[in-house]
Design a protein around this motif. Sequence first.
Motif, PDB file in Angstrom:
ATOM      1  N   ALA A 179      -6.730 -22.803 -13.739  1.00 31.50           N
ATOM      2  CA  ALA A 179      -6.834 -24.032 -12.945  1.00 31.50           C
ATOM      3  C   ALA A 179      -6.758 -23.639 -11.477  1.00 31.50           C
ATOM      4  O   ALA A 179      -5.877 -22.870 -11.084  1.00 31.50           O
ATOM      5  CB  ALA A 179      -5.713 -25.004 -13.304  1.00 31.50           C
ATOM      6  N   MET A 180      -7.690 -24.167 -10.678  1.00 31.42           N
ATOM      7  CA  MET A 180      -7.711 -23.828  -9.264  1.00 31.42           C
ATOM      8  C   MET A 180      -6.964 -24.862  -8.423  1.00 31.42           C
ATOM      9  O   MET A 180      -6.743 -24.660  -7.239  1.00 31.42           O
ATOM     10  CB  MET A 180      -9.150 -23.674  -8.775  1.00 31.42           C
ATOM     11  N   LYS A 181      -6.604 -25.977  -9.038  1.00 31.92           N
ATOM     12  CA  LYS A 181      -5.821 -26.996  -8.327  1.00 31.92           C
ATOM     13  C   LYS A 181      -4.909 -27.718  -9.319  1.00 31.92           C
ATOM     14  O   LYS A 181      -5.106 -27.657 -10.545  1.00 31.92           O
ATOM     15  CB  LYS A 181      -6.732 -27.981  -7.597  1.00 31.92           C
ATOM     16  N   ALA A 182      -3.928 -28.417  -8.760  1.00 28.31           N
ATOM     17  CA  ALA A 182      -2.897 -29.037  -9.585  1.00 28.31           C
ATOM     18  C   ALA A 182      -3.463 -30.090 -10.532  1.00 28.31           C
ATOM     19  O   ALA A 182      -3.043 -30.184 -11.693  1.00 28.31           O
ATOM     20  CB  ALA A 182      -1.834 -29.669  -8.690  1.00 28.31           C
ATOM     21  N   GLU A 183      -4.432 -30.867 -10.045  1.00 23.00           N
ATOM     22  CA  GLU A 183      -4.979 -31.944 -10.876  1.00 23.00           C
ATOM     23  C   GLU A 183      -5.649 -31.394 -12.138  1.00 23.00           C
ATOM     24  O   GLU A 183      -5.531 -31.975 -13.222  1.00 23.00           O
ATOM     25  CB  GLU A 183      -5.979 -32.780 -10.056  1.00 23.00           C
ATOM     26  N   THR A 184      -6.340 -30.261 -11.996  1.00 27.60           N
ATOM     27  CA  THR A 184      -6.953 -29.616 -13.165  1.00 27.60           C
ATOM     28  C   THR A 184      -5.884 -29.113 -14.113  1.00 27.60           C
ATOM     29  O   THR A 184      -6.008 -29.237 -15.340  1.00 27.60           O
ATOM     30  CB  THR A 184      -7.840 -28.434 -12.713  1.00 27.60           C
ATOM     31  N   ALA A 185      -4.821 -28.561 -13.561  1.00 24.23           N
ATOM     32  CA  ALA A 185      -3.709 -28.058 -14.387  1.00 24.23           C
ATOM     33  C   ALA A 185      -3.078 -29.187 -15.191  1.00 24.23           C
ATOM     34  O   ALA A 185      -2.776 -29.027 -16.380  1.00 24.23           O
ATOM     35  CB  ALA A 185      -2.664 -27.397 -13.494  1.00 24.23           C
ATOM     36  N   ILE A 186      -2.879 -30.343 -14.541  1.00 23.36           N
ATOM     37  CA  ILE A 186      -2.273 -31.494 -15.233  1.00 23.36           C
ATOM     38  C   ILE A 186      -3.144 -31.928 -16.397  1.00 23.36           C
ATOM     39  O   ILE A 186      -2.646 -32.219 -17.495  1.00 23.36           O
ATOM     40  CB  ILE A 186      -2.038 -32.650 -14.236  1.00 23.36           C
TER      41      ILE A 186
ATOM     42  N   ASP B 272       0.881 -29.684  -4.120  1.00 25.54           N
ATOM     43  CA  ASP B 272       1.300 -28.288  -4.063  1.00 25.54           C
ATOM     44  C   ASP B 272       2.072 -27.952  -5.339  1.00 25.54           C
ATOM     45  O   ASP B 272       2.225 -28.793  -6.231  1.00 25.54           O
ATOM     46  CB  ASP B 272       2.114 -27.999  -2.798  1.00 25.54           C
ATOM     47  N   GLY B 273       2.538 -26.717  -5.418  1.00 24.95           N
ATOM     48  CA  GLY B 273       3.210 -26.274  -6.640  1.00 24.95           C
ATOM     49  C   GLY B 273       4.469 -27.050  -6.952  1.00 24.95           C
ATOM     50  O   GLY B 273       4.792 -27.285  -8.124  1.00 24.95           O
ATOM     51  N   GLN B 274       5.202 -27.463  -5.907  1.00 26.57           N
ATOM     52  CA  GLN B 274       6.414 -28.249  -6.152  1.00 26.57           C
ATOM     53  C   GLN B 274       6.063 -29.622  -6.709  1.00 26.57           C
ATOM     54  O   GLN B 274       6.698 -30.109  -7.658  1.00 26.57           O
ATOM     55  CB  GLN B 274       7.211 -28.426  -4.857  1.00 26.57           C
ATOM     56  N   GLN B 275       5.045 -30.263  -6.129  1.00 28.04           N
ATOM     57  CA  GLN B 275       4.663 -31.589  -6.604  1.00 28.04           C
ATOM     58  C   GLN B 275       4.079 -31.529  -8.015  1.00 28.04           C
ATOM     59  O   GLN B 275       4.257 -32.455  -8.816  1.00 28.04           O
ATOM     60  CB  GLN B 275       3.661 -32.213  -5.633  1.00 28.04           C
ATOM     61  N   LEU B 276       3.401 -30.431  -8.332  1.00 28.10           N
ATOM     62  CA  LEU B 276       2.917 -30.229  -9.698  1.00 28.10           C
ATOM     63  C   LEU B 276       4.090 -30.112 -10.661  1.00 28.10           C
ATOM     64  O   LEU B 276       4.123 -30.768 -11.713  1.00 28.10           O
ATOM     65  CB  LEU B 276       2.054 -28.963  -9.759  1.00 28.10           C
TER      66      LEU B 276
ATOM     67  N   GLU C 176       7.120 -31.163 -10.206  1.00 27.81           N
ATOM     68  CA  GLU C 176       7.768 -32.477 -10.220  1.00 27.81           C
ATOM     69  C   GLU C 176       7.095 -33.382 -11.245  1.00 27.81           C
ATOM     70  O   GLU C 176       7.757 -34.046 -12.045  1.00 27.81           O
ATOM     71  CB  GLU C 176       7.661 -33.090  -8.818  1.00 27.81           C
ATOM     72  N   GLU C 177       5.754 -33.400 -11.229  1.00 23.98           N
ATOM     73  CA  GLU C 177       5.033 -34.294 -12.134  1.00 23.98           C
ATOM     74  C   GLU C 177       5.141 -33.857 -13.590  1.00 23.98           C
ATOM     75  O   GLU C 177       5.337 -34.691 -14.476  1.00 23.98           O
ATOM     76  CB  GLU C 177       3.553 -34.408 -11.729  1.00 23.98           C
ATOM     77  N   VAL C 178       5.009 -32.563 -13.852  1.00 21.59           N
ATOM     78  CA  VAL C 178       5.050 -32.137 -15.258  1.00 21.59           C
ATOM     79  C   VAL C 178       6.453 -32.315 -15.837  1.00 21.59           C
ATOM     80  O   VAL C 178       6.607 -32.554 -17.039  1.00 21.59           O
ATOM     81  CB  VAL C 178       4.556 -30.680 -15.453  1.00 21.59           C
ATOM     82  N   ARG C 179       7.498 -32.214 -14.989  1.00 24.58           N
ATOM     83  CA  ARG C 179       8.854 -32.502 -15.460  1.00 24.58           C
ATOM     84  C   ARG C 179       9.005 -34.008 -15.712  1.00 24.58           C
ATOM     85  O   ARG C 179       9.542 -34.426 -16.736  1.00 24.58           O
ATOM     86  CB  ARG C 179       9.891 -32.041 -14.431  1.00 24.58           C
ATOM     87  N   HIS C 180       8.547 -34.808 -14.752  1.00 29.08           N
ATOM     88  CA  HIS C 180       8.676 -36.263 -14.854  1.00 29.08           C
ATOM     89  C   HIS C 180       7.910 -36.807 -16.063  1.00 29.08           C
ATOM     90  O   HIS C 180       8.408 -37.680 -16.781  1.00 29.08           O
ATOM     91  CB  HIS C 180       8.147 -36.912 -13.568  1.00 29.08           C
TER      92      HIS C 180
ATOM     93  N   SER D 188       2.385 -37.358  -5.089  1.00 29.17           N
ATOM     94  CA  SER D 188       3.577 -37.371  -5.938  1.00 29.17           C
ATOM     95  C   SER D 188       3.386 -38.279  -7.149  1.00 29.17           C
ATOM     96  O   SER D 188       2.635 -39.255  -7.101  1.00 29.17           O
ATOM     97  CB  SER D 188       4.786 -37.855  -5.123  1.00 29.17           C
ATOM     98  N   CYS D 189       4.124 -37.967  -8.218  1.00 28.18           N
ATOM     99  CA  CYS D 189       4.113 -38.850  -9.388  1.00 28.18           C
ATOM    100  C   CYS D 189       4.891 -40.135  -9.105  1.00 28.18           C
ATOM    101  O   CYS D 189       4.860 -41.073  -9.896  1.00 28.18           O
ATOM    102  CB  CYS D 189       4.696 -38.134 -10.606  1.00 28.18           C
ATOM    103  N   TYR D 190       5.601 -40.168  -7.966  1.00 31.28           N
ATOM    104  CA  TYR D 190       6.336 -41.372  -7.571  1.00 31.28           C
ATOM    105  C   TYR D 190       5.552 -42.168  -6.524  1.00 31.28           C
ATOM    106  O   TYR D 190       6.123 -42.785  -5.638  1.00 31.28           O
ATOM    107  CB  TYR D 190       7.715 -40.994  -7.011  1.00 31.28           C
ATOM    108  N   ASN D 191       4.234 -42.155  -6.664  1.00 36.73           N
ATOM    109  CA  ASN D 191       3.361 -42.859  -5.729  1.00 36.73           C
ATOM    110  C   ASN D 191       3.275 -44.332  -6.134  1.00 36.73           C
ATOM    111  O   ASN D 191       2.311 -44.784  -6.747  1.00 36.73           O
ATOM    112  CB  ASN D 191       1.975 -42.210  -5.732  1.00 36.73           C
ATOM    113  N   THR D 192       4.321 -45.090  -5.812  1.00 30.95           N
ATOM    114  CA  THR D 192       4.417 -46.487  -6.233  1.00 30.95           C
ATOM    115  C   THR D 192       4.322 -47.422  -5.038  1.00 30.95           C
ATOM    116  O   THR D 192       4.508 -47.020  -3.884  1.00 30.95           O
ATOM    117  CB  THR D 192       5.759 -46.744  -6.942  1.00 30.95           C
TER     118      THR D 192
END
Length: 403
Positions: free
Chosen positions: A39-46, A68-72, A74-78, A300-304
């Motif tokens: 995966a070349m970017k986080a969205e593809t990885a998700i 970025d890697g932290q936000q990725l 964060e999302e996969v944990r969440h 972020s996955c907290y984009n509310t």
Amino acid sequence: MAQQDFSKKKALLIEDMAEARIMQRKMLTDFGFTSIDIAMKAETAIELLRNKSFDVILSDYNLGNGKDGQQLLEEVRHSKLIPNTATYLMVTAETSIEMVMGAIEYQPDGYITKPFSQAVLQRRLSKLLETKERLYKVNVALDANNFEEAITAAKQVMTKYPSLIGKCERIIGESLLEIKEYKKALSLFNKTLKSRKMPWALFGKAKSYFLMGELDKAEQNFRQLMLDNRFFVSAYDWLAKIQVIQGKHGEAQATLIEAIGRSPKNILRQMELGNISLSLSDSTTAEMSFRRAVFLAKYSCYNTADVYLKHLESLARISDSGPLLPRQKDNFNSTLKKVHESFFDDPNNKAKAYSYEIDIYLADNDISTAKQIFEAWLSEVKSGSAIAPTQQQSSAYAKSFGS
């Protein structure tokens, strides 16, 4: 350490730089991996993580535009896109405290700093996978939220592999907290602390006291942890919770400001600081926190909606003291635009956005525009697409409009 057989392991390599990607893929192939997704970017990885399972995730921290890697992480944990049985290794060329703290907060299994040799990566992966294999039954139980089974399995691992006693005690303690066995958890953390001054054990002890309602003892232990290990940022969050319960909102605000100074990329912490600041009528600090949250929310996955509406609210409260500065007005309009683009279909969001916008125009003494916005709001109410103004709002607006 026994030689690892990587041939049956599935790997996901997340790296935006072509040269690093090619080099790391070759390393993994040389180790024996035969299944390597890229995966070349986080969205593809998700997307890959949603549809496939992996034993090893090797993710760079800097991933170009987007998450970025932290936000990725964060999302996969969440979203629970990776099980506890998988190994997540963060790769970074940075060693800044901000990066390290941000990454550690979402608990990768480890991180490795560029440049690294093939031998170093192999040793690191081998060690991590060996530990995962020994804790396999424990992690399966944790993935199933079967904390009693996790405790039983962890005790068995401790007997068989004494080198993992620390990890297992931590898992047992945290599992006891999950099943509300607070006194047993406290006893375990105390036992650990008698032999080894582990930060996680002191953190667990403090949480145990908090959950038992013994706030003074909890505060004492959180403060001790902050003295012993100033990078254990979660201790600041829990201390702030205690201070809020005690009605010490000013102290809670100061605690969170210090925490954010150490790890500024945690969006939930920024939101909490903003909310506490609003409760203190400190609109300037609230606006700063919510503005940072808006910046972080994009990827972020907290984009509310709440992130953006709170920013508008903080600026509206600043305008209670007079017209906004041009820079503040630009920030308001920028955030308002994002609400219109992504969250305006919700009747409650629409009503809040209208009310804050009216406040801003009234502060500018632009009665005509404020009245137009109010009429547009009432029109939306009639069509059922917006919540009606409260009686208090309607009375205040009528007075401001001179009607």
